[in-house]
Design a protein around this motif. Structure first.
Motif, PDB file in Angstrom:
ATOM      1  N   GLU A 252     -58.447   2.052 -52.613  1.00 55.09           N
ATOM      2  CA  GLU A 252     -57.719   0.964 -52.835  1.00 55.09           C
ATOM      3  C   GLU A 252     -56.261   1.160 -52.393  1.00 55.09           C
ATOM      4  O   GLU A 252     -55.503   0.109 -52.274  1.00 55.09           O
ATOM      5  N   ILE A 253     -55.747   2.398 -52.257  1.00 48.52           N
ATOM      6  CA  ILE A 253     -54.306   2.782 -51.888  1.00 48.52           C
ATOM      7  C   ILE A 253     -54.242   3.312 -50.613  1.00 48.52           C
ATOM      8  O   ILE A 253     -53.131   3.835 -50.098  1.00 48.52           O
ATOM      9  N   GLY A 254     -55.414   3.112 -49.872  1.00 53.27           N
ATOM     10  CA  GLY A 254     -55.410   3.547 -48.585  1.00 53.27           C
ATOM     11  C   GLY A 254     -55.660   5.350 -48.162  1.00 53.27           C
ATOM     12  O   GLY A 254     -55.395   5.696 -47.266  1.00 53.27           O
ATOM     13  N   VAL A 255     -56.304   5.723 -49.298  1.00 53.74           N
ATOM     14  CA  VAL A 255     -56.509   7.368 -49.276  1.00 53.74           C
ATOM     15  C   VAL A 255     -57.971   7.546 -48.795  1.00 53.74           C
ATOM     16  O   VAL A 255     -58.795   6.994 -49.712  1.00 53.74           O
ATOM     17  N   ALA A 256     -58.350   7.926 -47.617  1.00 55.57           N
ATOM     18  CA  ALA A 256     -59.611   7.824 -47.234  1.00 55.57           C
ATOM     19  C   ALA A 256     -60.482   9.000 -47.695  1.00 55.57           C
ATOM     20  O   ALA A 256     -61.413   8.787 -48.202  1.00 55.57           O
ATOM     21  N   SER A 257     -59.842  10.275 -48.062  1.00 56.10           N
ATOM     22  CA  SER A 257     -60.443  11.151 -48.560  1.00 56.10           C
ATOM     23  C   SER A 257     -59.668  12.140 -49.542  1.00 56.10           C
ATOM     24  O   SER A 257     -58.835  12.703 -49.073  1.00 56.10           O
ATOM     25  N   LEU A 258     -60.186  12.363 -50.890  1.00 55.12           N
ATOM     26  CA  LEU A 258     -59.461  13.246 -51.726  1.00 55.12           C
ATOM     27  C   LEU A 258     -59.437  14.860 -51.224  1.00 55.12           C
ATOM     28  O   LEU A 258     -58.793  15.608 -51.619  1.00 55.12           O
ATOM     29  N   ALA A 259     -60.563  14.916 -50.339  1.00 58.57           N
ATOM     30  CA  ALA A 259     -60.750  16.328 -49.817  1.00 58.57           C
ATOM     31  C   ALA A 259     -59.678  16.713 -48.926  1.00 58.57           C
ATOM     32  O   ALA A 259     -59.654  17.887 -48.483  1.00 58.57           O
ATOM     33  N   VAL A 260     -59.009  15.651 -48.240  1.00 53.70           N
ATOM     34  CA  VAL A 260     -58.170  16.037 -47.112  1.00 53.70           C
ATOM     35  C   VAL A 260     -56.567  15.448 -47.538  1.00 53.70           C
ATOM     36  O   VAL A 260     -56.310  14.557 -47.112  1.00 53.70           O
ATOM     37  N   PRO A 261     -55.922  16.254 -48.173  1.00 53.14           N
ATOM     38  CA  PRO A 261     -54.579  15.396 -48.773  1.00 53.14           C
ATOM     39  C   PRO A 261     -53.287  15.965 -47.616  1.00 53.14           C
ATOM     40  O   PRO A 261     -53.759  16.892 -46.811  1.00 53.14           O
ATOM     41  N   GLN A 262     -52.393  15.206 -47.159  1.00 53.16           N
ATOM     42  CA  GLN A 262     -51.463  15.368 -46.333  1.00 53.16           C
ATOM     43  C   GLN A 262     -50.702  16.463 -46.742  1.00 53.16           C
ATOM     44  O   GLN A 262     -49.958  17.135 -45.606  1.00 53.16           O
ATOM     45  N   PHE A 263     -50.310  16.570 -47.903  1.00 56.20           N
ATOM     46  CA  PHE A 263     -49.546  17.862 -48.370  1.00 56.20           C
ATOM     47  C   PHE A 263     -50.202  18.467 -49.758  1.00 56.20           C
ATOM     48  O   PHE A 263     -51.121  17.895 -50.330  1.00 56.20           O
ATOM     49  N   GLY A 264     -50.177  19.638 -49.800  1.00 50.44           N
ATOM     50  CA  GLY A 264     -50.573  20.437 -50.962  1.00 50.44           C
ATOM     51  C   GLY A 264     -52.039  20.808 -50.539  1.00 50.44           C
ATOM     52  O   GLY A 264     -52.391  20.972 -49.425  1.00 50.44           O
ATOM     53  N   GLU A 265     -52.785  21.155 -51.506  1.00 53.25           N
ATOM     54  CA  GLU A 265     -54.175  21.593 -51.398  1.00 53.25           C
ATOM     55  C   GLU A 265     -55.019  20.558 -52.151  1.00 53.25           C
ATOM     56  O   GLU A 265     -54.760  20.205 -53.128  1.00 53.25           O
ATOM     57  N   PRO A 266     -56.447  20.607 -51.666  1.00 49.00           N
ATOM     58  CA  PRO A 266     -57.543  19.741 -52.225  1.00 49.00           C
ATOM     59  C   PRO A 266     -57.697  20.458 -53.620  1.00 49.00           C
ATOM     60  O   PRO A 266     -57.748  21.785 -53.751  1.00 49.00           O
ATOM     61  N   VAL A 267     -58.031  19.716 -54.681  1.00 47.28           N
ATOM     62  CA  VAL A 267     -58.410  20.274 -56.012  1.00 47.28           C
ATOM     63  C   VAL A 267     -59.906  19.601 -56.382  1.00 47.28           C
ATOM     64  O   VAL A 267     -60.316  18.542 -56.115  1.00 47.28           O
ATOM     65  N   GLU A 268     -60.597  20.559 -57.055  1.00 42.92           N
ATOM     66  CA  GLU A 268     -62.119  20.158 -57.298  1.00 42.92           C
ATOM     67  C   GLU A 268     -62.026  19.476 -58.731  1.00 42.92           C
ATOM     68  O   GLU A 268     -61.589  20.145 -59.645  1.00 42.92           O
ATOM     69  N   PRO A 269     -62.624  18.281 -58.669  1.00 41.06           N
ATOM     70  CA  PRO A 269     -62.762  17.820 -59.993  1.00 41.06           C
ATOM     71  C   PRO A 269     -64.031  18.269 -60.805  1.00 41.06           C
ATOM     72  O   PRO A 269     -64.732  18.882 -60.369  1.00 41.06           O
ATOM     73  N   GLU A 270     -63.578  17.917 -62.229  1.00 42.58           N
ATOM     74  CA  GLU A 270     -64.732  18.245 -62.696  1.00 42.58           C
ATOM     75  C   GLU A 270     -65.755  17.109 -63.189  1.00 42.58           C
ATOM     76  O   GLU A 270     -65.197  16.028 -62.904  1.00 42.58           O
ATOM     77  N   PRO A 271     -66.860  17.137 -63.583  1.00 44.33           N
ATOM     78  CA  PRO A 271     -68.013  15.983 -63.835  1.00 44.33           C
ATOM     79  C   PRO A 271     -67.271  15.309 -65.016  1.00 44.33           C
ATOM     80  O   PRO A 271     -66.615  15.843 -66.011  1.00 44.33           O
ATOM     81  N   GLY A 272     -66.992  13.961 -64.655  1.00 50.52           N
ATOM     82  CA  GLY A 272     -66.328  12.614 -65.454  1.00 50.52           C
ATOM     83  C   GLY A 272     -64.945  12.667 -65.410  1.00 50.52           C
ATOM     84  O   GLY A 272     -64.237  11.856 -65.977  1.00 50.52           O
ATOM     85  N   ASP A 273     -64.584  13.287 -64.467  1.00 50.37           N
ATOM     86  CA  ASP A 273     -62.857  13.271 -63.943  1.00 50.37           C
ATOM     87  C   ASP A 273     -62.826  12.065 -63.255  1.00 50.37           C
ATOM     88  O   ASP A 273     -63.520  11.536 -62.496  1.00 50.37           O
ATOM     89  N   VAL A 274     -61.646  11.457 -63.592  1.00 46.56           N
ATOM     90  CA  VAL A 274     -61.077  10.331 -62.595  1.00 46.56           C
ATOM     91  C   VAL A 274     -59.714  10.641 -62.135  1.00 46.56           C
ATOM     92  O   VAL A 274     -58.786  11.152 -62.601  1.00 46.56           O
ATOM     93  N   PRO A 275     -59.759  10.344 -60.607  1.00 42.98           N
ATOM     94  CA  PRO A 275     -58.542  10.522 -59.962  1.00 42.98           C
ATOM     95  C   PRO A 275     -57.531   9.455 -60.546  1.00 42.98           C
ATOM     96  O   PRO A 275     -57.605   8.374 -60.519  1.00 42.98           O
ATOM     97  N   VAL A 276     -55.999  10.443 -60.839  1.00 45.80           N
ATOM     98  CA  VAL A 276     -55.132   9.300 -61.228  1.00 45.80           C
ATOM     99  C   VAL A 276     -53.980   9.912 -60.452  1.00 45.80           C
ATOM    100  O   VAL A 276     -53.623  11.050 -59.993  1.00 45.80           O
ATOM    101  N   PHE A 277     -53.128   8.726 -59.731  1.00 51.29           N
ATOM    102  CA  PHE A 277     -52.231   8.889 -58.890  1.00 51.29           C
ATOM    103  C   PHE A 277     -50.774   8.552 -59.542  1.00 51.29           C
ATOM    104  O   PHE A 277     -50.652   7.600 -59.953  1.00 51.29           O
ATOM    105  N   TRP A 278     -49.894   9.404 -59.095  1.00 51.79           N
ATOM    106  CA  TRP A 278     -48.409   9.388 -59.539  1.00 51.79           C
ATOM    107  C   TRP A 278     -47.538   9.273 -58.278  1.00 51.79           C
ATOM    108  O   TRP A 278     -47.950   9.965 -57.362  1.00 51.79           O
ATOM    109  N   ALA A 279     -46.600   8.143 -58.316  1.00 52.28           N
ATOM    110  CA  ALA A 279     -45.377   8.281 -57.112  1.00 52.28           C
ATOM    111  C   ALA A 279     -45.038   9.563 -57.170  1.00 52.28           C
ATOM    112  O   ALA A 279     -44.782  10.471 -58.068  1.00 52.28           O
ATOM    113  N   CYS A 280     -44.736  10.174 -55.807  1.00 54.73           N
ATOM    114  CA  CYS A 280     -44.440  11.498 -55.552  1.00 54.73           C
ATOM    115  C   CYS A 280     -42.887  11.650 -54.981  1.00 54.73           C
ATOM    116  O   CYS A 280     -42.837  10.602 -53.943  1.00 54.73           O
ATOM    117  N   GLY A 281     -42.261  12.579 -55.313  1.00 53.90           N
ATOM    118  CA  GLY A 281     -41.040  12.951 -54.346  1.00 53.90           C
ATOM    119  C   GLY A 281     -41.287  13.705 -52.967  1.00 53.90           C
ATOM    120  O   GLY A 281     -39.964  13.581 -52.467  1.00 53.90           O
TER     121      GLY A 281
END
Length: 261
Positions: free
Chosen positions: A197-226
């Motif tokens: 919904e915000i144009g992020v195609a894959s959580l496994a491929v961040p443009q910056f930083g490193e991918p993080v493995e979610p645990e079962p039941g986790d929801v991705p939450v996004f904050w504006a970033c510096g």
């Protein structure tokens, strides 16, 4: 170095001056504000300031230096050329270098902007019982370029960048409430749930930083970033800019409590 969370900010900055470049400063110096860096030539400084004013959630300003002055004075007694773990140098929008010391690239006309960082509210999240998967996994927080456009200012325009933390579904409301208390550190999330919904195609491929493995039941939450100013620099291609390396911040002398609403 075994326990970076208990270091004082001055101790951490001393470590960074030696050339030590941790993967991330997340979890360092618990209880102290962290900040993003953007330094641009004086003739671009008004555009940068106007961009921050027009996009306050992505670019909450903590301090602005005088042209050519490499020292922070309000939030920390710090040399902005040496006291961050790593820097990125951009020329015409392209990455020219990533270095542990920016002294050789600093110019007499640079104006530095220190911008609030979401690492600051992570101690409050942990205290509220919200797990931080990137810290658990020893990784830099993942950051993504979104399809949302920032409000342009003069010669600067570009996309919003977000950081993402997987949060257990039953703790999402707590995470929102906690982070909303820190508007100077990006505040409440800008999106919860489906990354597409915000144009992020894959959580496994961040443009910056490193991918993080979610645990079962986790929801991705996004904050504006510096890191948004870096995406804007790449999109707008100004002749020159210096920034922090994503996830490796200036650790200030200001306490978390001093910026909590």
């Amino acid at each position: 170095m075994d326990q970076p969370g208990i270091l004082t900010p001055s101790q951490a900055r001393e470590v960074f001056r030696t050339g030590e470049t941790p993967v991330t400063t997340s979890g360092w110096c618990r209880g102290y504000v962290q900040a993003n860096l953007l330094a641009v030539p004086r003739d671009l400084a008004f555009d940068a300031l106007l961009f921050a004013v027009r996009n306050p959630q992505a670019c909450p300003i903590l301090e602005v230096t005088d042209p050519g002055d490499p020292y922070a004075r309000e939030v920390a007694a710090a040399d902005l050329r040496t006291d961050l773990p790593a820097y990125r140098v951009y020329q015409n929008g392209a990455l020219l270098a990533e270095v542990p010391d920016a002294t050789a690239y600093w110019r007499d006309d640079l104006v530095a902007f220190l911008i609030g960082c979401s690492f600051t509210f992570e101690a409050a999240l942990a205290a509220a019982g919200v797990p931080l998967r990137h810290i658990e996994q020893g990784r830099n927080v993942p950051m993504y370029v979104t399809s949302r456009r920032c409000r342009p200012a003069g010669r600067l325009a570009g996309p919003l960048v977000v950081s993402m933390r997987p949060i257990p579904a039953d703790l999402v409301e707590i995470a929102i409430e906690v982070t909303a208390r820190y508007p100077a550190m990006h505040g409440a999330p800008v999106h919860v749930g489906d990354p597409a919904e915000i144009g992020v195609a894959s959580l496994a491929v961040p443009q910056f930083g490193e991918p993080v493995e979610p645990e079962p039941g986790d929801v991705p939450v996004f904050w504006a970033c510096g890191v948004t100013p870096q995406a804007v620099v790449m999109a707008s291609a100004p002749p020159f800019a210096i920034t922090h390396a994503p996830g490796r911040m200036l650790i200030t002398d200001r306490s978390d409590e001093s910026v909590a609403g």
